[in-house]
Design an enzyme around this catalytic site. Structure first.
Site, mmCIF file in Angstrom:
data_model
loop_
_atom_site.group_PDB
_atom_site.id
_atom_site.type_symbol
_atom_site.label_atom_id
_atom_site.label_comp_id
_atom_site.label_asym_id
_atom_site.label_seq_id
_atom_site.Cartn_x
_atom_site.Cartn_y
_atom_site.Cartn_z
ATOM 1 N N THR A 6 0.864 -1.186 0.000
ATOM 2 C CA THR A 6 0.000 0.000 0.000
ATOM 3 C C THR A 6 0.893 1.226 0.000
ATOM 4 O O THR A 6 2.111 1.144 0.192
ATOM 5 C CB THR A 6 -0.920 0.045 1.236
ATOM 6 O OG1 THR A 6 -0.115 0.312 2.406
ATOM 7 C CG2 THR A 6 -1.671 -1.258 1.427
ATOM 8 N N VAL A 24 7.379 -2.106 7.100
ATOM 9 C CA VAL A 24 7.332 -0.647 7.048
ATOM 10 C C VAL A 24 7.969 -0.163 5.747
ATOM 11 O O VAL A 24 9.078 -0.581 5.408
ATOM 12 C CB VAL A 24 8.039 -0.028 8.268
ATOM 13 C CG1 VAL A 24 8.070 1.496 8.157
ATOM 14 C CG2 VAL A 24 7.345 -0.469 9.556
ATOM 15 N N LYS A 25 7.262 0.710 5.060
ATOM 16 C CA LYS A 25 7.784 1.240 3.804
ATOM 17 C C LYS A 25 8.294 2.657 4.023
ATOM 18 O O LYS A 25 7.595 3.502 4.592
ATOM 19 C CB LYS A 25 6.699 1.241 2.723
ATOM 20 C CG LYS A 25 7.230 1.561 1.324
ATOM 21 C CD LYS A 25 6.104 1.811 0.323
ATOM 22 C CE LYS A 25 5.409 0.567 -0.104
ATOM 23 N NZ LYS A 25 4.485 0.833 -1.248
ATOM 24 N N VAL A 26 9.526 2.902 3.579
ATOM 25 C CA VAL A 26 10.135 4.228 3.725
ATOM 26 C C VAL A 26 10.657 4.688 2.368
ATOM 27 O O VAL A 26 11.001 3.861 1.516
ATOM 28 C CB VAL A 26 11.293 4.227 4.753
ATOM 29 C CG1 VAL A 26 10.808 3.777 6.121
ATOM 30 C CG2 VAL A 26 12.443 3.352 4.278
#
Length: 218
Positions: free
Chosen positions: A27, A82-84
């Site tokens: 997402t 976790v997307k960074v």
């Protein structure tokens, strides 16, 4: 190759998961915004549907707030990744979260040099955007080939190449031929994979012949 579905629409994820086609979900803030729901609620529901990694993206840009957001997001469910973003602060957050045992997906990658940095920072996944590169007249699949070549030169790199911004089935097939570990696809592209005119024509022919026999299997 693992298939991730790139959406925040729960109904789509559930339908594709029931068909056995989803190994994970990605997402981003844009997809969450389209859902019209609160991020934490959406991510929690998605994580209940699929046991695979579910990428939830931070929205801050400074180190301290990104790190706090990342820790909050990973607390939603054990399968949150976790997307960074691929920025200096983003990679510092990646290193911190990775050291804490959190899977991190580094996104918005557009060069092999950036991918090398993400691997050094301990990313579980690197997300190169092939479609957006194609949009500016650069062959996005060349980037995938370069990243895979670099990663395979160093056995201690554990980062998986997650091909993103896939626009059509050809992107997927080319990525699979190169050996990319993961592809994230919009639901409509996954459904395009089923389609071939000769499949439809052959099925119509078989069924027409069967109807002529007057038989029924059941």
């Amino acid at each position: 190759m693992k298939f991730f579905v790139d959406t925040a629409e729960v109904a789509e994820i559930r339908a594709l998961s029931e068909a056995g086609l989803v190994d994970g979900v990605t997402t981003n803030p844009s997809l969450i915004a389209k859902s019209g729901r609160k991020m934490a609620e959406v991510i929690a529901e998605i994580c209940e549907i699929t046991p695979g990694p579910v990428s939830a993206e931070v929205t801050a840009t400074d180190f301290d707030t990104m790190l706090a957001e990342g820790r909050f997001l990973r607390g939603i469910a054990k399968n949150v990744a976790v997307k960074v973003p691929l920025t200096e602060a983003g990679l510092s957050v990646c290193r911190s979260l990775a050291d804490e045992g959190t899977k991190v997906n580094v996104t918005l990658c557009f060069s092999a040099a950036q991918a090398l940095l993400a691997a050094k920072a301990g990313a579980a996944y690197i997300s190169p955007f092939v479609g957006r590169l194609d949009d500016i007249a650069y062959d996005g699949m060349l980037l995938i080939a370069d990243i895979l070549k670099i990663y395979r030169n160093y056995s201690y790199f554990k980062t998986e190449v997650l091909v993103a911004s896939i626009r059509h089935p050809v992107h997927l097939v080319e990525a699979a031929k190169l050996g990319a570990e993961v592809a994230t696809l919009p639901p409509n592209v996954i459904r395009q994979l089923f389609k071939h005119p000769l499949t439809d024509r052959g099925l119509d022919s078989f069924l027409a012949d069967w109807r002529k026999t007057g038989q029924s299997i059941l």
